[in-house]
Write a protein that holds these residues in place. Sequence first.
Motif, PDB file in Angstrom:
ATOM      1  N   LYS A 291       0.836  -1.216   0.000  1.00 54.50           N
ATOM      2  CA  LYS A 291       0.000   0.000   0.000  1.00 54.50           C
ATOM      3  C   LYS A 291       0.867   1.262   0.000  1.00 54.50           C
ATOM      4  O   LYS A 291       0.610   2.208  -0.725  1.00 54.50           O
ATOM      5  CB  LYS A 291      -0.936   0.000   1.224  1.00 54.50           C
ATOM      6  CG  LYS A 291      -2.111  -0.963   1.064  1.00 54.50           C
ATOM      7  CD  LYS A 291      -3.098  -0.822   2.205  1.00 54.50           C
ATOM      8  CE  LYS A 291      -2.747  -1.705   3.364  1.00 54.50           C
ATOM      9  NZ  LYS A 291      -3.637  -1.662   4.508  1.00 54.50           N
TER      10      LYS A 291
ATOM     11  N   HIS B   6       2.776   1.614  -3.405  1.00 54.88           N
ATOM     12  CA  HIS B   6       1.938   1.865  -4.585  1.00 54.88           C
ATOM     13  C   HIS B   6       1.131   3.153  -4.486  1.00 54.88           C
ATOM     14  O   HIS B   6       0.941   3.845  -5.489  1.00 54.88           O
ATOM     15  CB  HIS B   6       0.995   0.681  -4.803  1.00 54.88           C
ATOM     16  CG  HIS B   6       0.429   0.630  -6.181  1.00 54.88           C
ATOM     17  ND1 HIS B   6       1.180   0.280  -7.291  1.00 54.88           N
ATOM     18  CD2 HIS B   6      -0.814   0.934  -6.658  1.00 54.88           C
ATOM     19  CE1 HIS B   6       0.442   0.358  -8.375  1.00 54.88           C
ATOM     20  NE2 HIS B   6      -0.784   0.755  -8.021  1.00 54.88           N
ATOM     21  N   ASN B   7       0.665   3.465  -3.269  1.00 56.80           N
ATOM     22  CA  ASN B   7      -0.289   4.582  -3.143  1.00 56.80           C
ATOM     23  C   ASN B   7       0.192   5.760  -2.326  1.00 56.80           C
ATOM     24  O   ASN B   7      -0.309   6.870  -2.493  1.00 56.80           O
ATOM     25  CB  ASN B   7      -1.588   4.096  -2.460  1.00 56.80           C
ATOM     26  CG  ASN B   7      -2.261   3.000  -3.230  1.00 56.80           C
ATOM     27  OD1 ASN B   7      -2.290   3.051  -4.448  1.00 56.80           O
ATOM     28  ND2 ASN B   7      -2.760   2.006  -2.531  1.00 56.80           N
TER      29      ASN B   7
ATOM     30  N   ARG C 274       5.870   2.102  -7.895  1.00 53.20           N
ATOM     31  CA  ARG C 274       4.637   1.350  -8.170  1.00 53.20           C
ATOM     32  C   ARG C 274       4.931  -0.122  -7.922  1.00 53.20           C
ATOM     33  O   ARG C 274       6.033  -0.579  -8.207  1.00 53.20           O
ATOM     34  CB  ARG C 274       4.217   1.482  -9.647  1.00 53.20           C
ATOM     35  CG  ARG C 274       3.767   2.854 -10.065  1.00 53.20           C
ATOM     36  CD  ARG C 274       2.320   3.144  -9.609  1.00 53.20           C
ATOM     37  NE  ARG C 274       1.955   4.512  -9.903  1.00 53.20           N
ATOM     38  CZ  ARG C 274       2.237   5.566  -9.123  1.00 53.20           C
ATOM     39  NH1 ARG C 274       2.887   5.389  -8.005  1.00 53.20           N
ATOM     40  NH2 ARG C 274       1.874   6.781  -9.449  1.00 53.20           N
TER      41      ARG C 274
ATOM     42  N   GLN D 121      -2.989 -13.153  -4.224  1.00 55.27           N
ATOM     43  CA  GLN D 121      -4.146 -12.444  -4.788  1.00 55.27           C
ATOM     44  C   GLN D 121      -4.533 -11.250  -3.904  1.00 55.27           C
ATOM     45  O   GLN D 121      -4.821 -10.160  -4.410  1.00 55.27           O
ATOM     46  CB  GLN D 121      -5.337 -13.425  -4.909  1.00 55.27           C
ATOM     47  CG  GLN D 121      -6.530 -12.857  -5.657  1.00 55.27           C
ATOM     48  CD  GLN D 121      -6.214 -12.510  -7.123  1.00 55.27           C
ATOM     49  OE1 GLN D 121      -5.745 -13.347  -7.883  1.00 55.27           O
ATOM     50  NE2 GLN D 121      -6.425 -11.239  -7.505  1.00 55.27           N
TER      51      GLN D 121
ATOM     52  N   ASP E  85      -4.645  -7.516  -5.207  1.00 62.77           N
ATOM     53  CA  ASP E  85      -5.902  -6.751  -5.154  1.00 62.77           C
ATOM     54  C   ASP E  85      -5.694  -5.331  -4.628  1.00 62.77           C
ATOM     55  O   ASP E  85      -6.500  -4.437  -4.895  1.00 62.77           O
ATOM     56  CB  ASP E  85      -6.932  -7.465  -4.264  1.00 62.77           C
ATOM     57  CG  ASP E  85      -7.494  -8.713  -4.932  1.00 62.77           C
ATOM     58  OD1 ASP E  85      -7.295  -8.870  -6.158  1.00 62.77           O
ATOM     59  OD2 ASP E  85      -8.104  -9.541  -4.221  1.00 62.77           O
ATOM     60  N   LEU E  86      -4.621  -5.138  -3.877  1.00 71.00           N
ATOM     61  CA  LEU E  86      -4.348  -3.793  -3.342  1.00 71.00           C
ATOM     62  C   LEU E  86      -3.831  -2.860  -4.431  1.00 71.00           C
ATOM     63  O   LEU E  86      -3.771  -1.646  -4.266  1.00 71.00           O
ATOM     64  CB  LEU E  86      -3.299  -3.871  -2.217  1.00 71.00           C
ATOM     65  CG  LEU E  86      -3.704  -4.675  -0.978  1.00 71.00           C
ATOM     66  CD1 LEU E  86      -2.494  -4.931  -0.086  1.00 71.00           C
ATOM     67  CD2 LEU E  86      -4.783  -3.928  -0.202  1.00 71.00           C
ATOM     68  N   VAL E  87      -3.424  -3.454  -5.552  1.00 72.92           N
ATOM     69  CA  VAL E  87      -2.771  -2.692  -6.621  1.00 72.92           C
ATOM     70  C   VAL E  87      -3.706  -2.487  -7.816  1.00 72.92           C
ATOM     71  O   VAL E  87      -3.822  -1.395  -8.349  1.00 72.92           O
ATOM     72  CB  VAL E  87      -1.488  -3.443  -7.065  1.00 72.92           C
ATOM     73  CG1 VAL E  87      -0.865  -2.760  -8.259  1.00 72.92           C
ATOM     74  CG2 VAL E  87      -0.500  -3.529  -5.915  1.00 72.92           C
ATOM     75  N   GLY E  88      -4.343  -3.578  -8.234  1.00 72.05           N
ATOM     76  CA  GLY E  88      -5.228  -3.464  -9.407  1.00 72.05           C
ATOM     77  C   GLY E  88      -4.980  -4.592 -10.375  1.00 72.05           C
ATOM     78  O   GLY E  88      -4.048  -5.390 -10.203  1.00 72.05           O
ATOM     79  N   SER E  89      -5.778  -4.635 -11.423  1.00 69.85           N
ATOM     80  CA  SER E  89      -5.793  -5.816 -12.297  1.00 69.85           C
ATOM     81  C   SER E  89      -4.503  -5.988 -13.099  1.00 69.85           C
ATOM     82  O   SER E  89      -4.210  -7.081 -13.579  1.00 69.85           O
ATOM     83  CB  SER E  89      -6.985  -5.739 -13.251  1.00 69.85           C
ATOM     84  OG  SER E  89      -6.930  -4.499 -13.920  1.00 69.85           O
ATOM     85  N   ASP E  90      -3.707  -4.904 -13.267  1.00 69.57           N
ATOM     86  CA  ASP E  90      -2.486  -5.087 -14.068  1.00 69.57           C
ATOM     87  C   ASP E  90      -1.295  -5.577 -13.239  1.00 69.57           C
ATOM     88  O   ASP E  90      -0.184  -5.695 -13.766  1.00 69.57           O
ATOM     89  CB  ASP E  90      -2.127  -3.810 -14.847  1.00 69.57           C
ATOM     90  CG  ASP E  90      -2.117  -2.579 -13.966  1.00 69.57           C
ATOM     91  OD1 ASP E  90      -2.518  -2.714 -12.786  1.00 69.57           O
ATOM     92  OD2 ASP E  90      -1.714  -1.508 -14.458  1.00 69.57           O
ATOM     93  N   CYS E  91      -1.517  -5.899 -11.966  1.00 67.29           N
ATOM     94  CA  CYS E  91      -0.418  -6.422 -11.144  1.00 67.29           C
ATOM     95  C   CYS E  91      -0.209  -7.903 -11.478  1.00 67.29           C
ATOM     96  O   CYS E  91      -1.148  -8.698 -11.439  1.00 67.29           O
ATOM     97  CB  CYS E  91      -0.780  -6.271  -9.659  1.00 67.29           C
ATOM     98  SG  CYS E  91       0.493  -6.891  -8.554  1.00 67.29           S
TER      99      CYS E  91
END
Length: 332
Positions: A20, A23-24, A30, A43, A47-53
Amino acid sequence: MDVLKVGVIGCGAIGREHIKRLHNKLQGSRVVAVMDVFPESAQRGADLVGSDCKIYDNIEGIVNDSDVDALVVTTPGFAHKEPIMAAIKAGKPVFSEKPLATTAADCKEIVDAEMAGGKKLVQVGFMRRYDKGYRQVKELLDGGTFGKPLLAKCTHRAISVDPSYTTDMAVTDTAIHEIDCMHWLLDDDWTQVQVIMGADTKHAHEGLKDPQIMIFKSKKGYTVILEVYVNSNFGYDINCEVVCEEGVINLPAPAYPTVRKNQMISTPIEQDWMNRFIDSYDVELQEWIDDTKKGEVNGPSAWDGYIAAVTADGLVASQTSGVMEDVSVGET
Ligand code: NAD
Ligand code: ISE
């Protein structure tokens, strides 16, 4: 490099916290890939990052992904060495949570591999060096007005630990912070260490010795006494008092309001490391990102991880022998 693209290995408690912040929250990084031995944990991290992880189930895959510039290792201590060695082999910077590895022999292999590669790549997560309070204590000590430090008294207490926490982990997982931090604070090396077991608390699980008293003697003659008590049942309680010739310095406690209610005056106490050191993790990783982008390692090094592990080996030996054990680091 505008953005440091990071791969995170181990998506448990601190792994997810670091994902977290990398990335944020922090600037210039990133998370592009994660890996965990358990697919559901990987997973959760992704999920904390997004679908392109990207999600990997093996170390070689994530380390050698050409999209990954640098690695962050947040597996348990016993599983640090393999990903760190893989990162060194790939010539990629790697930040590993503490301990560097759980034995001095394993740490030495890491130091040797890094040296053979001819480039500093490894940083260890000794985040207390980035804590505002510890930095204030160090500034006062280094300022000289308190005179020579004579001794220090520390406590490292947690509410509880899970059944996988073994007696040696009081050293390799918990006291490892003070082993490094007090060495840095006092600017001295440990020469002898000893563990004295306290009376066992009923709150510890079967077989775990808790609390433990650890004694450190240093080259310049300082003594540090550390209480490790990981089933305190009341809170996460980190204290440090340095007794000097001209006065005493106490590590500042986190600021909370003192309230008066129900015939009592009370102040809250931290519940875990996550909040207690939240600012230190941010400062530590922001500096790591900035240094890594410049091709530098300026934080705690593989050598720092090794000398902490040599000291930890002595303490673990003393858990059984009960006597003072010598600590000898050898040459840099
Ligand atoms: P955890 O058990 O919550 O998470 C560890 C994760 O690593 C789990 O998801 C597990 O499935 C995964 N894992 C285990 N073996 C693996 C392997 N071989 N390869 C890939 N993944 C693997 O543990 P945690 O509390 O997050 O601690 C992780 C590390 O962070 C430890 O080294 C610990 O000492 C350190 N830590 C440091 C601090 C600090 O204050 N600096 C705080 C907490 C934890
Ligand atoms: C944990 O892994 C940490 O590093 C915490 O900072 C420490 O307080 C705790 O004892 C460890 O288990």
